[in-house]
Structure formats: structure tokens, C-alpha cells
Design a protein around this motif. Structure first.
Motif, short mmCIF file in Angstrom:
data_model
loop_
_atom_site.label_atom_id
_atom_site.label_comp_id
_atom_site.label_asym_id
_atom_site.label_seq_id
_atom_site.Cartn_x
_atom_site.Cartn_y
_atom_site.Cartn_z
N ILE A 37 0.83 -1.20 0.00
CA ILE A 37 0.00 0.00 0.00
C ILE A 37 0.87 1.25 0.00
O ILE A 37 0.60 2.24 -0.71
CB ILE A 37 -0.95 0.01 1.22
CG1 ILE A 37 -1.98 -1.12 1.10
CG2 ILE A 37 -1.65 1.35 1.34
CD1 ILE A 37 -2.94 -0.98 -0.05
N SER A 40 2.70 1.56 -3.47
CA SER A 40 1.73 1.87 -4.52
C SER A 40 1.19 3.28 -4.34
O SER A 40 0.97 4.01 -5.31
CB SER A 40 0.58 0.86 -4.50
OG SER A 40 -0.14 0.91 -3.29
N ASN A 77 -4.98 1.67 -10.74
CA ASN A 77 -4.08 1.47 -9.60
C ASN A 77 -4.66 2.07 -8.32
O ASN A 77 -4.57 1.48 -7.25
CB ASN A 77 -2.72 2.11 -9.89
CG ASN A 77 -1.93 1.35 -10.92
OD1 ASN A 77 -2.10 0.14 -11.08
ND2 ASN A 77 -1.07 2.04 -11.65
N ALA A 81 -5.57 -0.03 -5.01
CA ALA A 81 -4.91 0.31 -3.74
C ALA A 81 -5.93 0.59 -2.64
O ALA A 81 -5.80 0.09 -1.51
CB ALA A 81 -3.99 1.52 -3.93
N LEU A 90 -4.69 -7.16 -3.97
CA LEU A 90 -3.39 -6.52 -4.19
C LEU A 90 -2.50 -7.31 -5.14
O LEU A 90 -1.56 -6.76 -5.71
CB LEU A 90 -2.68 -6.31 -2.85
CG LEU A 90 -3.31 -5.28 -1.91
CD1 LEU A 90 -2.54 -5.20 -0.60
CD2 LEU A 90 -3.38 -3.91 -2.57
#
Length: 269
Positions: A37, A40, A77, A81, A90
Motif C-alpha cells: 500500500i 503503490s 491502480n 490500492a 493486491l
């Protein structure tokens, strides 16, 4: 050069994050959610800032093919996320990060004619936003379907250990797939309706292929959801119909945009 710095940073972060995911996958190790997390989030933040510098200009907006592709990957994305905070998706980043890095790179090295700011009304902006969100959600559903197909294949061949154990149970994966498809189908419906409301002619020469293919994709997803609800479709049926709808939808926008802009050299929204 400073305007390009966020995009270059995004490419670097996407590449490093992909390397981390690939190592974890090869070694059959669980992902550290907090690390994924965090990385990203940093990559997406840099991606968003880079897109702003590439899209917004004093004289107009750059909405060319690779800019649009980069924008859609950024939204995908971001959705993965945010959803990954509570849903087991994920793993999709192992597909998304390398593709995102390539999309950002191509948006940096290509240029397109600018679209006049006055040409984009509030209604048209709403249509574009809904379209991007629909493409993003249904892209996630397609990637999820690929994982589901691989998981189903492994279980059918008695390979219930190894990397497949990194995924949630098959029934959970299937339920999540249809939740995502439902969200994408609702957004796609709103996108098509808003197009008929805010565009002057959805069947104009430069829009007819996009309109017809988008409506065909809507029909494919509707058949899939009907089959799921009334016939209990799952497994290969779900995967094939999801991928068919995705390919049709991507062809509707990016296929027509590719031909019109890069081959015919004309400008599109």
C-alpha cells in the motif's frame, strides 16, 4: 525537465514495486500489505502529479492516446490500492505495475494536439470521468478473471499448494469478480447514457465505432450477469464472458483512438 520529474519517479517506483511483488511470488511468500500500500500510494501520487503536468497546458488539454492510457492505468491502480485495504486484490499489481510504468514512459515521449479547454463542457467532463471509471473497474474485473482462471486450472489439476495458496478461496474470488463486474456495468451504463445526453451525436462518423462497441460490451456484461443470476454461471463461463466484454470495451475506446489518432492523424477526445 522539472515537469517530467514526477512521471520519472512514478516509473521508478512502479518498477521497484513490481520487482518486490515478483520476488514474493517466485518465493511463494505472502505480501506485506502495508509495504504494498505504501509503495503503490507513493507511485500513484507521483503518477497523478505527472499526469497533471502532461495533460494541463495553458492553451488546452493533451488527451492523446498514451496520455489516456496512462490516465486509465492510474485510476485502476488507485482503485486497487484503496480496495486492497479491505479486499484481497493486491495481487493484481503484479500485472498493473509493469504496464503502468510502460504507459507513463510512453506518455512522456509522445505528443498529441491539444484539445481546446472551451470544447470540454461540464457535461462532457462528466461523461469522460464516468467512462474512465467504467474502463478502470472493468479492467480490474478482467485481471481478476485471469487470476480466477489460473486458480481454477490449478485446483482442477490437483495443485492446491504452492503459489495458488496465496489467493483467497475460489468462491470468494468468484463472488468478488461479480461484485466488480456489477460496479463496472452500472458505471458503464451511466457513461453510455451521459454520452447520449451530452454529446451532440453519438453516432457521428468519428464516434460510431466507439458507440457501437461500447453498447456491445454492455450487452456482453449484461448476458454474463444474467447467466450468473439465473443459471449460476461460474468458472470458465465467468472468465470467458468477462474477458470478452473487456476486449470489446477496450477496442471501443483505445482501438478507435489508436486508429484515428496514430494512424489517421486526427484528434479525438
Amino acid at each position: 525537465m522539472s515537469n517530467y520529474a514526477p512521471s520519472i519517479l512514478a516509473i521508478l517506483l512502479y518498477t521497484l514495486s513490481f520487482a518486490y511483488l515478483l520476488v514474493k511470488f517466485i518465493k511463494v511468500q505472502e505480501l506485506q500489505k502495508n509495504w504494498v500500500i505504501t509503495f503503490s500510494g507513493l507511485a500513484i501520487a507521483a503518477h497523478i502529479l505527472g499526469l497533471y503536468h502532461l495533460v494541463v497546458h495553458i492553451s488546452g488539454y493533451d488527451l492523446g492516446f498514451f496520455i489516456a492510457l496512462s490516465l486509465v492505468t492510474c485510476v485502476v491502480n488507485l482503485l486497487v490500492a484503496v480496495s486492497g485495504l479491505r479486499l484481497p486484490i493486491l495481487n493484481l499489481f503484479i500485472f498493473l505495475f509493469p504496464f503502468s510504468a510502460i504507459a507513463v514512459l510512453m506518455s512522456l515521449i509522445t505528443k498529441s494536439p491539444l484539445t481546446d479547454k472551451a470544447a470540454i463542457s461540464a457535461g462532457l467532463f462528466c461523461h469522460i470521468a464516468l467512462s474512465i471509471l467504467a474502463y478502470a473497474l472493468l479492467t480490474i474485473s478482467a485481471l481478476h478473471a485471469l487470476f480466477l482462471a489460473w486458480q481454477n486450472h490449478q485446483l482442477r489439476h490437483k495443485h492446491a499448494t504452492g503459489r495458488v495458496r496465496l489467493l483467497p478461496p475460489l468462491q470468494t474470488m468468484e463472488a468478488l469478480l461479480f461484485d466488480i463486474v456489477w460496479a463496472g456495468q452500472i458505471t458503464l451504463t451511466l457513461s453510455i447514457v451521459s454520452g447520449f445526453i451530452f454529446l451532440e451525436d453519438m453516432f457521428a462518423q468519428h464516434l460510431v465505432h466507439k458507440t457501437v462497441l461500447s453498447m456491445l460490451a454492455w450487452v456482453i456484461y449484461s448476458i454474463l450477469l444474467f447467466g450468473r443470476h439465473f443459471q449460476g454461471w461460474r468458472g470458465n463461463y465467468a472468465t470467458r464472458w468477462t474477458l470478452a466484454g473487456f476486449c470489446t470495451l477496450m477496442l471501443a475506446y483505445f482501438g478507435s483512438k489508436l486508429v484515428i489518432e496514430l494512424i489517421l492523424g486526427r484528434q479525438t477526445l
